[in-house]
Write a protein that holds these residues in place. Structure first.
Motif, mmCIF file in Angstrom:
data_model
loop_
_atom_site.group_PDB
_atom_site.id
_atom_site.type_symbol
_atom_site.label_atom_id
_atom_site.label_comp_id
_atom_site.label_asym_id
_atom_site.label_seq_id
_atom_site.Cartn_x
_atom_site.Cartn_y
_atom_site.Cartn_z
ATOM 1 N N GLN A 57 80.439 -72.400 54.514
ATOM 2 C CA GLN A 57 81.001 -73.810 54.149
ATOM 3 C C GLN A 57 80.097 -75.113 54.549
ATOM 4 O O GLN A 57 80.463 -76.089 53.995
ATOM 5 C CB GLN A 57 82.352 -73.961 55.101
ATOM 6 N N HIS A 58 78.977 -74.737 55.456
ATOM 7 C CA HIS A 58 78.405 -75.585 55.779
ATOM 8 C C HIS A 58 77.096 -75.517 55.847
ATOM 9 O O HIS A 58 76.491 -74.319 55.635
ATOM 10 C CB HIS A 58 78.470 -76.183 57.523
ATOM 11 N N ASP A 79 81.632 -81.791 61.885
ATOM 12 C CA ASP A 79 82.269 -80.477 61.496
ATOM 13 C C ASP A 79 81.326 -79.398 61.876
ATOM 14 O O ASP A 79 80.214 -79.532 60.759
ATOM 15 C CB ASP A 79 82.913 -80.491 60.475
ATOM 16 N N TYR A 80 81.506 -78.310 62.764
ATOM 17 C CA TYR A 80 80.451 -77.457 62.818
ATOM 18 C C TYR A 80 81.164 -75.895 62.450
ATOM 19 O O TYR A 80 82.606 -75.855 62.518
ATOM 20 C CB TYR A 80 80.025 -77.269 64.056
ATOM 21 N N SER A 81 80.578 -74.916 62.145
ATOM 22 C CA SER A 81 81.171 -73.610 61.904
ATOM 23 C C SER A 81 80.273 -72.527 62.255
ATOM 24 O O SER A 81 78.856 -72.700 62.423
ATOM 25 C CB SER A 81 81.338 -73.362 60.218
ATOM 26 N N ASP A 83 79.561 -68.383 61.465
ATOM 27 C CA ASP A 83 79.824 -67.323 60.656
ATOM 28 C C ASP A 83 79.114 -66.173 61.542
ATOM 29 O O ASP A 83 78.035 -66.209 61.887
ATOM 30 C CB ASP A 83 79.175 -67.668 59.270
ATOM 31 N N HIS A 94 84.618 -66.036 61.251
ATOM 32 C CA HIS A 94 84.157 -67.272 61.183
ATOM 33 C C HIS A 94 85.164 -68.034 61.983
ATOM 34 O O HIS A 94 86.233 -67.630 62.233
ATOM 35 C CB HIS A 94 84.419 -67.716 59.734
ATOM 36 N N ASP A 96 85.610 -72.739 63.019
ATOM 37 C CA ASP A 96 85.162 -74.081 62.971
ATOM 38 C C ASP A 96 85.484 -74.601 64.110
ATOM 39 O O ASP A 96 86.618 -74.745 65.104
ATOM 40 C CB ASP A 96 85.951 -74.667 61.770
#
Length: 127
Positions: A57-58, A79-81, A83, A94, A96
């Motif tokens: 996503q990022h 915004d961080y993620s 995985d 995953h 966020d």
């Protein structure tokens, strides 16, 4: 590199070029290379000569690994993620979060997640 000649082991066209730097990461055992492009991470396995693309996503900004897992830290603004990929090239987790800044590091089978002024230890196990 063989002798004095350079040898290309893998080549692919990136369909969604980025305007930022790409992360390229060799695994600790030197058998796989990971790279990111827009909303994907590519994994080339030199042992099996296979290529896997996993959607993310990022934009990937950091990579850390344990003996069995690879962690990808992604960022888009605040915004961080994270995985989680098994070494079999399978996305298994995953999550966020929002932060001003963040980092990831591993030690043994634990993931350390730095978020602003906090550091969390996440023990990773498979049951």
């Amino acid at each position: 590199k063989e002798s004095t000649q350079t040898k290309i082991l893998f080549h692919t066209f990136i369909s969604n070029p980025m305007t930022t730097n790409s992360v390229v990461y060799w695994t600790q055992d030197q058998t796989k290379v990971l790279y990111n492009s827009m909303n994907t991470v590519g994994i080339y396995d030199m042992v099996s000569d296979t290529h896997t693309v996993i959607p993310v996503q990022h934009r990937i900004i950091d990579v850390a690994e344990t003996d069995t897992l690879i962690f990808l830290l992604g960022k888009n603004g605040h915004d961080y993620s994270v995985d989680v990929i098994e070494k079999t090239n399978t996305l298994v987790g995953h999550f966020d979060f929002t932060a001003e800044s963040a980092f990831i590091k591993t030690y043994d089978n634990a993931l350390f997640l730095g978020r602003d002024s906090n550091i969390s230890k996440i023990q990773v196990s498979r049951k």
